[in-house]
Design an enzyme around this catalytic site. Structure first.
Site, short mmCIF file in Angstrom:
data_model
loop_
_atom_site.label_atom_id
_atom_site.label_comp_id
_atom_site.label_asym_id
_atom_site.label_seq_id
_atom_site.Cartn_x
_atom_site.Cartn_y
_atom_site.Cartn_z
N ASP A 1 -4.00 -12.77 3.65
CA ASP A 1 -5.31 -12.37 4.19
C ASP A 1 -6.46 -12.72 3.26
OD1 ASP A 1 -4.41 -10.47 2.41
OD2 ASP A 1 -4.44 -8.81 3.85
N ASP B 1 -2.60 -10.72 -2.25
CA ASP B 1 -3.18 -10.19 -1.00
C ASP B 1 -4.65 -9.84 -1.25
OD1 ASP B 1 -1.89 -8.66 1.70
OD2 ASP B 1 -3.77 -7.80 0.96
N HIS C 1 -6.18 -7.31 -0.31
CA HIS C 1 -6.32 -5.88 -0.57
C HIS C 1 -5.57 -5.51 -1.85
CE1 HIS C 1 -6.62 -6.40 3.88
NE2 HIS C 1 -7.70 -5.66 3.68
N HIS D 1 0.82 -1.22 0.00
CA HIS D 1 0.00 0.00 0.00
C HIS D 1 0.85 1.27 0.00
CE1 HIS D 1 -3.64 -2.26 0.50
NE2 HIS D 1 -3.32 -2.72 1.70
ZN LIG Z 1 -3.92 -7.18 2.84
#
Ligand SMILES: [Zn+2]
Length: 346
Positions: free
Chosen positions: A252, A165, A167, A128
Site C-alpha cells: 500500500d 507497508d 502503515h 497491526h
Molecule cells: Zn498497510
C-alpha cells in the site's frame, strides 16, 4: 559460480475465506487478483509451492496471550467485530491461522534448504495485531509468530523484521520492543493510521536502537524508498547481521493505493526488494521471507507481487555491494540520522 536460487511461494486458499464485508478494503479479491501472478511463478523452474497448514495455538502463543488466541478461535462460525476495522466472519479464524502457517512453512523451507528465499501471499494481514488484541484488519501477527518460530525451532539468535507497508507495524513493534536480538525497521506514512512509529521510539531499556522507525510524509516515491533501503537500512542490517530477514511486504506504499499516499512504482518495489535480498545474501545466507501485509489497489497488488518475485528469482545476480551514501535522496528519512547514530554507524 553461484548456486541456483530456489524460491518458495505460499498461497493457501483458506485465506480467501475471511469475509469482513462487501465494502471492506481487505477483501478476498486482493488475493484473487494476484493469484495469476502466483500461478505463473509456480510454473517457473526453481520455484516450490509451500505446504499448507494452520499455525497451532502454541505457535501463536509465542506472540499472543492465550486469552486472545482463544478469543479469536471462538469467533469460528460467527460474525463479530473485534475492533472498529477488524471483523471476523465464520472462517476468519481459520484463515488467520493458515496465514500464519504459511509463514511458518516458509521459515522451515529456507532453513531446511528446500528453498533459499520465499514469498507468501496471505491474508488477513498481521502487522497491526497486538499481543492482546486485534487491530487494523489484523488478527494474528504472522511475521512476529514466524520470527519466534525460527528462534524456537532453529535456534536463531539475530533476526530482522523489515516493514515496508505504508502503515506502521505497531503490533510487530510491540512484540519485539524489549527484544535485544530482533531488529524492527519500519517505513510508514506519518501522520497516518495507526499513529504510532515515532523516530524517538527506539525499543525498551535493554533493546535501545533495535526498534527503528522512519516516518515519512506523503508523496515519497522510488527515489527516496530505494535510497532508504539500499543505503540506510542496508547498513544497519549489515551491522546487526541477522540470520534471517522477514519482510512485512505491504504494497500500500505504491502509487494510487486507496489507503496510502506514497508514490512507489513496481520498479521501486523491485529495487527495494533487491536491496533487502542483497542484505540477506550478505548476512543471512540469503534467507529472506516476504509476506504480504496491506495493499488495496488490485493492479498494484499484481505488479508489486510480480516485482518481488522477480527480485527473489534473480537474487543470484543482485548487486551485493552497498550503495553509496546519498543523504540528499533520503527525503524525510534524513531526520532519523542523528538518532540512529547513537547506536549504528551511518
Ligand atoms: Zn498497510
Amino acid at each position: 559460480m553461484k548456486d541456483i536460487i530456489r524460491t518458495a511461494i505460499g498461497f493457501d486458499s483458506a485465506c480467501l475465506e475471511h469475509h469482513p464485508g462487501d465494502d471492506h478494503p481487505e477483501r478476498p479479491m486482493r488475493l484473487e487478483a494476484l493469484r495469476p501472478v502466483i500461478e505463473g511463478a509456480l510454473a517457473e523452474a526453481h520455484t516450490v509451492s509451500l505446504p499448507k497448514r494452520a499455525a497451532s495455538v502454541d505457535e501463536l502463543c509465542r506472540v499472543h496471550t492465550p486469552m486472545y488466541v482463544d478469543r479469536v478461535r471462538a469467533t469460528a462460525g460467527t460474525t463479530i467485530r473485534l475492533d472498529p476495522d477488524t471483523i471476523a466472519s465464520p472462517f476468519s479464524a481459520a484463515a488467520a491461522c493458515h496465514a500464519s502457517g504459511q509463514l511458518l512453512e516458509a521459515v522451515d523451507t529456507v532453513f531446511d534448504g528446500r528453498a533459499n528465499n520465499a514469498f507468501v501471499a496471505v491474508r488477513p494481514p498481521g502487522h497491526h495485531a497486538e499481543p492482546t488484541h486485534a487491530m487494523g484488519f489484523c488478527f494474528f501477527n504472522s511475521i512476529a509468530v514466524a520470527a519466534e518460530y525460527a528462534r524456537a525451532r532453529y535456534d536463531v539468535r539475530r533476526i530482522a523484521v523489515v516493514d515496508i507497508d505504508v502503515h506502521h507495524g505497531n503490533g510487530t513493534q510491540s512484540a519485539f520492543w524489549d527484544d535485544p536480538h530482533t531488529l524492527f525497521i519500519s517505513t510508514h506514512q506519518a501522520p497516518h493510521y495507526p499513529g504510532t512509529g515515532a523516530i524517538s521510539d527506539l525499543g525498551g531499556k535493554d533493546a535501545q536502537g533495535m526498534t527503528l522507525n522512519i516516518p515519512l510524509t506523503s508523496g515519497h516515491g522510488d527515489r527516496e524508498y530505494v535510497a532508504i533501503y539500499s543505503a540506510l537500512v542496508a547498513r544497519v542490517l549489515e551491522q546487526h547481521a541477522p540470520e534471517l530477514i522477514l519482510v512485512s511486504a505491504g504494497l500500500d506504499m505504491m502509487d494510487g493505493d486507496p489507503l496510502g499516499s506514497m508514490a512507489v512504482t513496481p520498479s521501486g518495489v523491485g529495487q527495494v526488494a533487491r536491496a533487502l535480498i542483497a542484505a540477506a545474501a550478505r548476512t543471512a545466507g540469503g534467507r529472506i521471507v516476504f509476506a504480504l501485509e496491506g495493499g488495496y489497489d488490485l493492479t498494484n497488488l499484481r505488479n508489486g507481487t510480480q516485482a518481488c518475485l522477480e527480485a527473489l528469482y534473480t537474487a543470484d545476480v543482485c548487486n551485493l555491494t552497498l550503495s553509496p551514501w546519498k543523504e540528499s535522496e533520503l527525503g524525510d528519512a534524513r531526520h532519523v540520522l542523528p538518532v540512529w547514530r547513537t547506536r549504528w554507524r551511518l
